[in-house]
Structures are given as C-alpha cells and as structure tokens.
Design a protein around this motif. Sequence first.
Motif, mmCIF file in Angstrom:
data_model
loop_
_atom_site.group_PDB
_atom_site.id
_atom_site.type_symbol
_atom_site.label_atom_id
_atom_site.label_comp_id
_atom_site.label_asym_id
_atom_site.label_seq_id
_atom_site.Cartn_x
_atom_site.Cartn_y
_atom_site.Cartn_z
ATOM 1 N N VAL A 1 0.862 -1.220 -0.079
ATOM 2 C CA VAL A 1 0.245 0.140 -0.193
ATOM 3 C C VAL A 1 0.825 1.320 0.045
ATOM 4 N N GLU A 2 0.495 2.343 -0.922
ATOM 5 C CA GLU A 2 1.237 3.623 -0.963
ATOM 6 C C GLU A 2 2.542 3.269 -1.225
ATOM 7 N N THR A 3 2.924 2.502 -2.341
ATOM 8 C CA THR A 3 4.264 2.260 -2.694
ATOM 9 C C THR A 3 4.296 2.145 -4.339
ATOM 10 N N PRO A 4 4.092 3.480 -4.945
ATOM 11 C CA PRO A 4 3.801 3.507 -6.416
ATOM 12 C C PRO A 4 4.949 2.888 -7.049
ATOM 13 N N GLN A 5 6.289 3.197 -6.510
ATOM 14 C CA GLN A 5 7.329 2.701 -7.119
ATOM 15 C C GLN A 5 7.406 1.094 -7.296
ATOM 16 N N GLN A 6 6.496 0.427 -6.606
ATOM 17 C CA GLN A 6 6.523 -0.923 -6.795
ATOM 18 C C GLN A 6 5.648 -1.251 -7.892
ATOM 19 N N ASN A 7 4.924 -0.596 -8.544
ATOM 20 C CA ASN A 7 3.943 -0.737 -9.846
ATOM 21 C C ASN A 7 4.716 0.268 -10.809
ATOM 22 N N SER A 8 6.060 -0.030 -11.064
ATOM 23 C CA SER A 8 6.591 0.773 -12.178
ATOM 24 C C SER A 8 6.266 0.735 -13.516
ATOM 25 N N VAL A 9 5.571 -0.411 -13.930
ATOM 26 C CA VAL A 9 5.053 -0.252 -15.338
ATOM 27 C C VAL A 9 3.673 0.740 -15.439
ATOM 28 N N VAL A 10 3.015 0.671 -14.667
ATOM 29 C CA VAL A 10 1.776 1.576 -14.731
ATOM 30 C C VAL A 10 2.065 2.890 -14.328
ATOM 31 N N GLU A 11 3.299 3.197 -13.556
ATOM 32 C CA GLU A 11 3.577 4.547 -13.166
ATOM 33 C C GLU A 11 4.173 5.130 -14.352
ATOM 34 N N ARG A 12 5.025 4.247 -15.074
ATOM 35 C CA ARG A 12 5.567 5.055 -16.443
ATOM 36 C C ARG A 12 4.700 5.021 -17.613
ATOM 37 N N LYS A 13 3.813 4.183 -17.649
ATOM 38 C CA LYS A 13 2.501 4.397 -18.744
ATOM 39 C C LYS A 13 1.813 5.710 -18.210
ATOM 40 N N HIS A 14 1.505 5.870 -17.066
ATOM 41 C CA HIS A 14 0.818 7.181 -16.401
ATOM 42 C C HIS A 14 1.584 8.377 -16.772
ATOM 43 N N GLN A 15 2.934 8.307 -16.621
ATOM 44 C CA GLN A 15 3.743 9.511 -16.808
ATOM 45 C C GLN A 15 3.853 9.907 -18.615
ATOM 46 N N HIS A 16 3.775 8.577 -19.218
ATOM 47 C CA HIS A 16 3.906 8.656 -20.716
ATOM 48 C C HIS A 16 2.412 9.352 -21.184
ATOM 49 N N ILE A 17 1.321 9.021 -20.813
ATOM 50 C CA ILE A 17 -0.046 9.421 -21.066
ATOM 51 C C ILE A 17 -0.193 10.993 -20.783
ATOM 52 N N LEU A 18 0.606 11.338 -19.607
ATOM 53 C CA LEU A 18 0.338 12.832 -19.115
ATOM 54 C C LEU A 18 1.293 13.561 -19.906
ATOM 55 N N ASN A 19 2.549 12.984 -20.520
ATOM 56 C CA ASN A 19 3.464 13.857 -21.238
ATOM 57 C C ASN A 19 2.760 14.092 -22.626
ATOM 58 N N ILE A 20 2.011 13.141 -23.141
ATOM 59 C CA ILE A 20 1.450 13.321 -24.383
ATOM 60 C C ILE A 20 0.360 14.118 -24.503
ATOM 61 N N ALA A 21 -0.113 14.241 -23.336
ATOM 62 C CA ALA A 21 -1.440 15.197 -23.047
ATOM 63 C C ALA A 21 -0.970 16.544 -22.965
ATOM 64 N N ARG A 22 0.021 16.635 -22.079
ATOM 65 C CA ARG A 22 0.736 17.864 -22.081
ATOM 66 C C ARG A 22 1.263 18.515 -23.368
ATOM 67 N N ALA A 23 1.796 17.972 -24.069
ATOM 68 C CA ALA A 23 2.115 18.327 -25.451
ATOM 69 C C ALA A 23 0.998 18.587 -26.340
ATOM 70 N N LEU A 24 -0.093 17.879 -26.212
ATOM 71 C CA LEU A 24 -1.264 18.294 -27.048
ATOM 72 C C LEU A 24 -1.874 19.509 -26.544
ATOM 73 N N TYR A 25 -1.950 19.516 -25.199
ATOM 74 C CA TYR A 25 -2.302 20.804 -24.303
ATOM 75 C C TYR A 25 -1.639 22.055 -24.871
ATOM 76 N N PHE A 26 -0.273 22.079 -24.675
ATOM 77 C CA PHE A 26 0.539 23.123 -25.023
ATOM 78 C C PHE A 26 0.479 23.769 -26.566
ATOM 79 N N GLN A 27 0.624 22.440 -27.348
ATOM 80 C CA GLN A 27 0.547 22.797 -28.585
ATOM 81 C C GLN A 27 -0.635 23.389 -29.323
#
Length: 126
Positions: free
Chosen positions: A39-65
């Motif tokens: 519980v409360e250790t997102p670093q143990q679920n690195s695959v999901v955390e990386r995918k979440h970061q990837h989604i937000l990076n693309i969303a930010r790029a779309l938003y800013f552009q």
Amino acid sequence: MIRTQFDKKIKCLCSDNACELSLTEYLQTQGTLHQFSCVETPQQNSVVERKHQHILNIARALYFQSQVPNNFWSECVLTATYMMNRTPSPLLQNQSPYQMLYGRSVDYSSFRVFGCLAFASTLGSH
C-alpha cells in the motif's frame, strides 16, 4: 467485457491492497491470478507509473501545442490514450494495441490535428 466482447481471458491482475480492489474471491473463481504491491508504494508498480507518466506527457504536449482552454484537459488525456493505442510498438511486433485486440488494421483517416477548428452538424429533423 474482455471475456464477452473479445473472447480473451485476463490471466493476471496487479494492484495495490486498496480496499476498492478486493476482488480476490471473484478473480479466483475466474482463474485469474491477483498480485499485490504494498500500500502507498507506487514505485513497486513501475509499469503502470511509467505508462501514466507517458499518457500525461503526451496530453501536456497536445494541450500546450493546441492552446485550448483548461476545460479541454480531459480531452487531451483521452486523445493521448487514443493515439497511444493506435501507435505501432516494437514490443508487439510493430503492431498497435488496437490491432492486437481487434485483429484488424488501424484506420488513420479519422486522425485530425488536436484542437483544430471543427463544425458540428445536425440532422434536419433535429
């Protein structure tokens, strides 16, 4: 839905020990393995955390552009996941997740520039 719509079986579900995901008994009846992280250790679920970061990076790029207003942020996130699911991946033998799930090629003709001008059309009877 995965079982009925795609005739696929979920083999393993990974989650934390959050109480809203207490599906262990149900998953056992379905033959699905349920793996837990602490519980409360997102670093143990690195695959999901990386995918979440990837989604937000693309969303930010779309938003800013596109320079759309703040209330379109959710559309940026939805569009990012839509695009990611239709982008070929070397891990999938240069197929997209969409192709792997549906078994057919992606139709890219509906892609448009995010935030471009669009016009709504209604039927004459409405």
